[in-house]
Design an enzyme around this catalytic site. Structure first.
Site, PDB file in Angstrom:
ATOM      1  N   GLU A 180       0.836  -1.213   0.000  1.00 47.40           N
ATOM      2  CA  GLU A 180       0.000   0.000   0.000  1.00 47.40           C
ATOM      3  C   GLU A 180       0.864   1.254   0.000  1.00 47.40           C
ATOM      4  O   GLU A 180       0.801   2.084   0.902  1.00 47.40           O
ATOM      5  CB  GLU A 180      -0.944  -0.019   1.212  1.00 47.40           C
ATOM      6  CG  GLU A 180      -1.931  -1.182   1.146  1.00 47.40           C
ATOM      7  CD  GLU A 180      -3.044  -1.118   2.182  1.00 47.40           C
ATOM      8  OE1 GLU A 180      -2.816  -0.540   3.258  1.00 47.40           O
ATOM      9  OE2 GLU A 180      -4.141  -1.645   1.908  1.00 47.40           O
ATOM     10  N   GLU A 377      -5.064  -8.518  -1.449  1.00 51.84           N
ATOM     11  CA  GLU A 377      -5.789  -8.373  -0.167  1.00 51.84           C
ATOM     12  C   GLU A 377      -7.250  -8.086  -0.456  1.00 51.84           C
ATOM     13  O   GLU A 377      -7.565  -7.261  -1.314  1.00 51.84           O
ATOM     14  CB  GLU A 377      -5.259  -7.192   0.663  1.00 51.84           C
ATOM     15  CG  GLU A 377      -4.077  -7.485   1.522  1.00 51.84           C
ATOM     16  CD  GLU A 377      -3.665  -6.300   2.394  1.00 51.84           C
ATOM     17  OE1 GLU A 377      -4.542  -5.616   2.967  1.00 51.84           O
ATOM     18  OE2 GLU A 377      -2.457  -6.058   2.493  1.00 51.84           O
TER      19      GLU A 377
HETATM   20  P1  P53 Z   1      -7.191  -3.736   9.332  1.00 54.13           P
HETATM   21  C1  P53 Z   1      -4.954   0.616   8.181  1.00 54.13           C
HETATM   22  C2  P53 Z   1      -3.682   0.872   8.424  1.00 54.13           C
HETATM   23  C3  P53 Z   1      -2.750   0.308   7.643  1.00 54.13           C
HETATM   24  C4  P53 Z   1      -3.079  -0.511   6.590  1.00 54.13           C
HETATM   25  O1  P53 Z   1      -6.895  -3.577   7.769  1.00 54.13           O
HETATM   26  C5  P53 Z   1      -4.335  -0.800   6.318  1.00 54.13           C
HETATM   27  C6  P53 Z   1      -5.279  -0.226   7.148  1.00 54.13           C
HETATM   28  C7  P53 Z   1      -6.672  -0.443   7.015  1.00 54.13           C
HETATM   29  O2  P53 Z   1      -7.385   0.077   8.060  1.00 54.13           O
HETATM   30  O3  P53 Z   1      -4.583  -1.560   5.193  1.00 54.13           O
HETATM   31  C8  P53 Z   1      -4.354  -2.937   4.892  1.00 54.13           C
HETATM   32  O4  P53 Z   1      -6.163  -4.664   9.847  1.00 54.13           O
HETATM   33  C9  P53 Z   1      -3.008  -3.538   5.192  1.00 54.13           C
HETATM   34  C10 P53 Z   1      -3.050  -4.682   6.144  1.00 54.13           C
HETATM   35  C11 P53 Z   1      -4.259  -4.574   7.031  1.00 54.13           C
HETATM   36  C12 P53 Z   1      -5.496  -4.655   6.165  1.00 54.13           C
HETATM   37  O5  P53 Z   1      -5.502  -3.582   5.256  1.00 54.13           O
HETATM   38  O6  P53 Z   1      -7.073  -2.375   9.877  1.00 54.13           O
HETATM   39  O7  P53 Z   1      -2.207  -3.832   4.094  1.00 54.13           O
HETATM   40  O8  P53 Z   1      -1.846  -4.719   6.824  1.00 54.13           O
HETATM   41  O9  P53 Z   1      -4.294  -5.485   8.060  1.00 54.13           O
HETATM   42  C13 P53 Z   1      -6.802  -4.661   6.927  1.00 54.13           C
HETATM   43  O10 P53 Z   1      -8.561  -4.290   9.426  1.00 54.13           O
END
Ligand code: P53
Length: 477
Positions: A180, A377
């Protein structure tokens, strides 16, 4: 007949800092996530005020032990094998390999750990898909150089990338550079920068850090191709189309602008040069970047495929008054907050659920780049309950099957799709909240938001469902 190609890479995705734990084992250095508390202690605040956060002792840190993948990986990969995974997306922790980022030689214990992990994958015919940097820049480099704000990081990242490309030449073919990468503009601390909040012109620092990452990503791509011409290197975008709130041209423009915030990165990683609209954006925000001649050369090393995360679409308005009025009602979503979408449901964490949006998003990305896409993802974060040692997560099956159907439709649209790796195929620590209760997995892990639990693994109903999906190459949803 299945709409998915025969060699389609079905699998799942995890990341070192949310899965492994063992935050100091085998000589590992610390990363930014190791300083973030859980939600109750203000994780979100800490992400925006890292200077304050790193000085505090919060007592409990979710990443320190995480779900203990460091010790459980054999058991876990065996279960992924049982589901029939063709691939597993995971990340290498940079500070496991270079604890402070600046050692002359890589840390053998760290290298050995991933050697064993990749061997374990191959035992079950699982192809590793490896992210070089998933929110995991060594903390020492944040402290010393303010992270990616400094040009120094380019060379250090190159050293790291070269070390792992060479070491895993025979074991890894699919790579992603920065997870990301567009997160730098939204949550700079996660992306690799330190001091942005107090800066006079934060965007200046953010775009400079972005520039350094883009050059580093391109140089890593170059090295990967030199080490093994068969290596496939991808970029990684936090994606999700932005819809205009109305058909007012102002809203259309606002949506386009927000999408360009992310495409800015991918345009460079795919096309090898800055997009024409960036000039105006830099001028408007008084951004003057230090871009050297050698950087322009480096950027020419472009990626082979476009990886992206997709959780939801978002809604934007060009009406400043309305935007202000609705600020407090905005709904969370993967890195970007959004206006509500009255046509769509939301998850327990407020994220908009939009399977059709995945097809729209993928068509947009493919129209723009004409490179193979990889859904690295996607998934539903939800609370699970155990009844009689079982977890009936039909909500997860519904979410995933509707999104897989959207991918199938996208393939029929003519889009090349390499694979699908749903996020958190085993429960792990949430990046956004540090919670354990926000679960994505086919496999349950016995652990709560405060870190209590046995860390024992348990199959959810979705486990057998996904196994069937893979066995039927996406036909039996
Ligand atoms: P979660 C927040 C912060 C950093 C990455 O998200 C994020 C997010 C999303 O709120 O995006 C991605 O765990 C990331 C993963 C993450 C996933 O989305 O907040 O690439 O590391 O776990 C899901 O529910």
């Amino acid at each position: 007949m299945s709409k998915f190609p025969k060699e389609f890479l079905w699998g799942g995705a995890i990341a070192a800092n949310q899965y492994e734990g063992a935050h100091k084992a085998g000589g590992k250095g610390l990363g930014p996530i190791d300083y973030l508390p859980n939600k109750e202690n203000g994780r979100i605040y800490a992400m925006y005020h890292p200077d304050e956060a790193v000085k505090k002792d919060y007592g409990y840190y979710p990443s320190h032990e995480a779900v203990d993948g460091y010790h459980y990986y054999k058991e876990d990969i065996k279960m992924f094998g049982e589901m029939g995974f063709k691939c597993l997306r995971l990340s290498i922790s940079w500070p496991r390999i270079y604890p402070t980022g600046e050692e002359d030689k890589p840390n053998e214990e760290g290298l050995k750990f991933y050697d064993d992990l990749f061997d374990e994958c191959h035992k079950y015919g699982i192809e590793p898909v490896v992210t070089l940097n998933h929110f995991d820049t060594p903390m020492a480099l944040y402290e010393k150089y303010n992270g990616w704000e400094s040009r120094k990081l380019i060379k250090l990242f190159e050293n790291y990338a070269k070390a792992v490309f060479e070491r895993y030449k025979e074991k890894v073919k699919y790579w992603l550079t920065f997870n990301e990468i567009n997160i730098l503009l939204v949550l700079p601390y996660m992306g690799g920068s330190m001091s942005i909040n107090d800066a006079e012109n934060p965007l200046q620092l953010q775009y400079q850090a972005a520039h350094h990452q883009l050059v580093a990503s391109a140089l890593a791509t170059k090295i990967a191709h030199e080490v093994n011409p068969n290596n496939m290197v991808g970029c990684m975008l936090a994606a999700g189309e932005t819809y205009p709130n109305t058909c007012n041209p102002q809203d259309i423009w606002a949506a386009k602008e927000l999408d360009r915030e992310g495409f800015f990165f991918i345009d460079i990683q795919v096309r090898g040069k800055y997009p024409s609209y960036s000039k105006r954006i830099f001028k408007e925000h008084n951004i003057n970047l230090d871009i050297r001649d050698e950087d322009y050369e480096a950027l020419k090393h472009t990626v082979d495929y476009v990886g992206f995360s997709y959780y939801s679409t978002k809604v934007a308005t060009g009406d400043k008054e309305l935007e202000k009025k609705l600020e407090s009602e905005k709904t969370d979503g993967n890195i970007y907050a959004s206006l509500q979408n009255p046509y769509l449901e939301r998850t327990q964490w407020g994220w908009i659920v939009d399977p059709f949006g995945l097809r729209i998003t993928m068509n947009t990305i493919y129209d723009r780049y004409q490179l193979p896409l990889f859904v690295v993802e996607n998934g539903l974060g939800a609370k699970d309950t155990i009844v009689d040692n079982q977890i009936h997560d039909d909500y997860r099956v519904e979410y995933l099957s509707s999104h897989i159907e959207a991918v199938a439709d996208t393939i029929e649209d003519g889009v090349e799709v390499m694979g699908y790796t749903p996020w958190g195929c085993i429960d792990l620590i949430s990046a956004g909240t540090g919670q354990m209760s926000k679960r994505y997995g086919f496999i349950y892990v016995d652990l709560d938001d405060e870190g209590s639990g046995t860390r024992k693994r348990l199959k959810k109903d979705s486990f057998n469902w996904y196994k069937k999906v893979i066995a039927s190459n996406g036909e039996d949803l």
